[in-house]
Design an enzyme around this catalytic site. Sequence first.
Site, PDB file in Angstrom:
ATOM      1  N   ASP A   1       0.965  -1.193  -0.049  1.00 18.42           N
ATOM      2  CA  ASP A   1      -0.005  -0.156   0.039  1.00 18.42           C
ATOM      3  C   ASP A   1       0.769   1.388   0.094  1.00 18.42           C
ATOM      4  O   ASP A   1       2.003   1.343   0.544  1.00 18.42           O
ATOM      5  CB  ASP A   1      -0.968  -0.046   1.421  1.00 18.42           C
ATOM      6  CG  ASP A   1      -1.660   1.292   1.436  1.00 18.42           C
ATOM      7  OD1 ASP A   1      -1.909   1.573   2.439  1.00 18.42           O
ATOM      8  OD2 ASP A   1      -2.160   1.587   0.446  1.00 18.42           O
TER       9      ASP A   1
ATOM     10  N   ASP B   1      -1.966  -0.567   6.012  1.00 21.46           N
ATOM     11  CA  ASP B   1      -2.351   0.026   7.259  1.00 21.46           C
ATOM     12  C   ASP B   1      -4.005   0.172   7.401  1.00 21.46           C
ATOM     13  O   ASP B   1      -4.455   0.101   8.481  1.00 21.46           O
ATOM     14  CB  ASP B   1      -1.941   1.298   7.511  1.00 21.46           C
ATOM     15  CG  ASP B   1      -2.606   2.294   6.533  1.00 21.46           C
ATOM     16  OD1 ASP B   1      -3.277   3.374   6.965  1.00 21.46           O
ATOM     17  OD2 ASP B   1      -2.631   2.263   5.186  1.00 21.46           O
TER      18      ASP B   1
ATOM     19  N   ASP C   1      -0.297   4.879   0.818  1.00 20.57           N
ATOM     20  CA  ASP C   1      -0.664   5.758   2.045  1.00 20.57           C
ATOM     21  C   ASP C   1      -0.800   5.111   3.094  1.00 20.57           C
ATOM     22  O   ASP C   1      -1.507   4.157   3.378  1.00 20.57           O
ATOM     23  CB  ASP C   1      -2.097   6.471   1.514  1.00 20.57           C
ATOM     24  CG  ASP C   1      -2.096   7.229   0.239  1.00 20.57           C
ATOM     25  OD1 ASP C   1      -2.903   6.940  -0.573  1.00 20.57           O
ATOM     26  OD2 ASP C   1      -1.159   8.197   0.165  1.00 20.57           O
TER      27      ASP C   1
ATOM     28  N   THR D   1      -2.284   0.594  -4.732  1.00 22.28           N
ATOM     29  CA  THR D   1      -2.970   1.895  -3.838  1.00 22.28           C
ATOM     30  C   THR D   1      -4.255   2.362  -4.587  1.00 22.28           C
ATOM     31  O   THR D   1      -4.543   2.117  -5.797  1.00 22.28           O
ATOM     32  CB  THR D   1      -1.875   3.097  -4.099  1.00 22.28           C
ATOM     33  OG1 THR D   1      -2.617   4.008  -3.393  1.00 22.28           O
ATOM     34  CG2 THR D   1      -1.635   3.256  -5.392  1.00 22.28           C
TER      35      THR D   1
ATOM     36  N   TRP E   1      -7.057  16.566   0.968  1.00 26.87           N
ATOM     37  CA  TRP E   1      -6.340  15.580   0.018  1.00 26.87           C
ATOM     38  C   TRP E   1      -6.972  15.728  -1.398  1.00 26.87           C
ATOM     39  O   TRP E   1      -6.508  15.059  -2.562  1.00 26.87           O
ATOM     40  CB  TRP E   1      -6.707  13.961   0.438  1.00 26.87           C
ATOM     41  CG  TRP E   1      -7.876  13.644   0.974  1.00 26.87           C
ATOM     42  CD1 TRP E   1      -8.757  13.121   0.049  1.00 26.87           C
ATOM     43  CD2 TRP E   1      -8.396  13.541   2.112  1.00 26.87           C
ATOM     44  NE1 TRP E   1      -9.933  12.728   0.790  1.00 26.87           N
ATOM     45  CE2 TRP E   1      -9.634  12.864   2.070  1.00 26.87           C
ATOM     46  CE3 TRP E   1      -7.803  13.642   3.623  1.00 26.87           C
ATOM     47  CZ2 TRP E   1     -10.349  12.639   3.400  1.00 26.87           C
ATOM     48  CZ3 TRP E   1      -8.574  13.354   4.724  1.00 26.87           C
ATOM     49  CH2 TRP E   1     -10.036  12.702   4.612  1.00 26.87           C
TER      50      TRP E   1
HETATM   51  C1  LIG Z   1      -7.963   8.518   5.394  1.00 24.39           C
HETATM   52  C2  LIG Z   1      -8.676   8.719   4.269  1.00 24.39           C
HETATM   53  C3  LIG Z   1      -8.339   8.183   3.003  1.00 24.39           C
HETATM   54  N1  LIG Z   1      -9.020   8.167   1.891  1.00 24.39           N
HETATM   55  C4  LIG Z   1      -8.468   7.943   0.675  1.00 24.39           C
HETATM   56  C5  LIG Z   1      -7.117   8.633   0.302  1.00 24.39           C
HETATM   57  C6  LIG Z   1      -6.211   7.983  -0.075  1.00 24.39           C
HETATM   58  C7  LIG Z   1      -6.957   6.712  -0.222  1.00 24.39           C
HETATM   59  C8  LIG Z   1      -5.865   5.509   0.344  1.00 24.39           C
HETATM   60  O1  LIG Z   1      -6.727   4.408   0.428  1.00 24.39           O
HETATM   61  P1  LIG Z   1      -5.322   2.947   0.632  1.00 24.39           P
HETATM   62  O2  LIG Z   1      -4.864   2.711  -0.536  1.00 24.39           O
HETATM   63  O3  LIG Z   1      -4.613   3.287   1.849  1.00 24.39           O
HETATM   64  O4  LIG Z   1      -6.745   1.859   1.138  1.00 24.39           O
HETATM   65  O5  LIG Z   1      -8.013   6.821   0.614  1.00 24.39           O
HETATM   66  C9  LIG Z   1     -10.416   8.961   1.934  1.00 24.39           C
HETATM   67  O6  LIG Z   1     -11.001   9.028   0.824  1.00 24.39           O
HETATM   68  N2  LIG Z   1     -10.768   9.343   3.010  1.00 24.39           N
HETATM   69  C10 LIG Z   1     -10.017   9.175   4.384  1.00 24.39           C
HETATM   70  O7  LIG Z   1     -10.839   9.414   5.569  1.00 24.39           O
END
Ligand SMILES: Cc1cn([C@H]2C=C[C@@H](COP(=O)(O)O)O2)c(=O)[nH]c1=O
Length: 242
Positions: free
Chosen positions: A10, A145, A12, A99, A65
């Site tokens: 992953d 995570d 993030d 990701t 973000w």
């Molecule tokens: C913490 C958080 C993250 N995100 C988005 C931003 C980046 C991705 C990461 O997803 P991952 O690949 O870690 O499962 O989710 C969201 O869309 N909302 C949130 O509250």
Amino acid sequence: PNTRLRVLLDMDGVLADFEGGFLKKYRERYPNEPYISLEERRGFWVSTQYGELRADLCDKAISIWESKNFFMELEPLPGSVEAVKEMAKMKNTDVFICTSPIKHYAHCPYEKYAWVERHLGPDFLEKVILTRDKTIVSGDILVDDKPDILGPGQLAIIERNVNSALYQKILRQNVWSSVHKSNRDWIMQQDSDQKHESVEPNPSWEHVLFTACHNKHLPVSTTQRRLLSWADNWRDILEGKC
Ligand SMILES: Cc1cn([C@H]2C=C[C@@H](COP(=O)(O)O)O2)c(=O)[nH]c1=O
């Protein structure tokens, strides 16, 4: 028999410091608004915890973000770049970055590729997998995570169809397998009835939970392995020694 090990990493929260980058830019943009320190973070969704703090803070969090350069300027987590480069050189080991991009696609996908090129080098661009559903990506190990890695279909079904107490319980207990078999079957049935995007109830990979501020307080799972940081012994994890 294929003796090669395929590791999915992953981005993030595992390679890039999403939480630290978020808090820094949130406080810069909203200096007079309340914020949640990293020590107070609970649960994967930053948006949810900010929304619980005050309803309007949910959208304010999301706006951070969704902004240009957010993903580009995230710092690598300590030891992450070194570990990935060493892992990629190991014999019989293939490393991919797996990701999920956010739905607001103006900046995120581009900046994720640029981040990989900048920190890991252009050869690593071949190894990037962007997906909203990691359960359909095949591999031996997924280091992530996020406690609950379900297809978006399953999560949407759970969120919508079962009472929030069970949903929160599933998130807290952080594994789909914690859901009773009968509930799982029912949720999957709802899912197929609603022709949700394909979800894979039994992913090929073992999910190794990467410790983050938001998941470090979860109850110790007897079945799920954890990687505490890149200073922890990730080589033993890969060799299945622990
Ligand atoms: C913490 C958080 C993250 N995100 C988005 C931003 C980046 C991705 C990461 O997803 P991952 O690949 O870690 O499962 O989710 C969201 O869309 N909302 C949130 O509250």
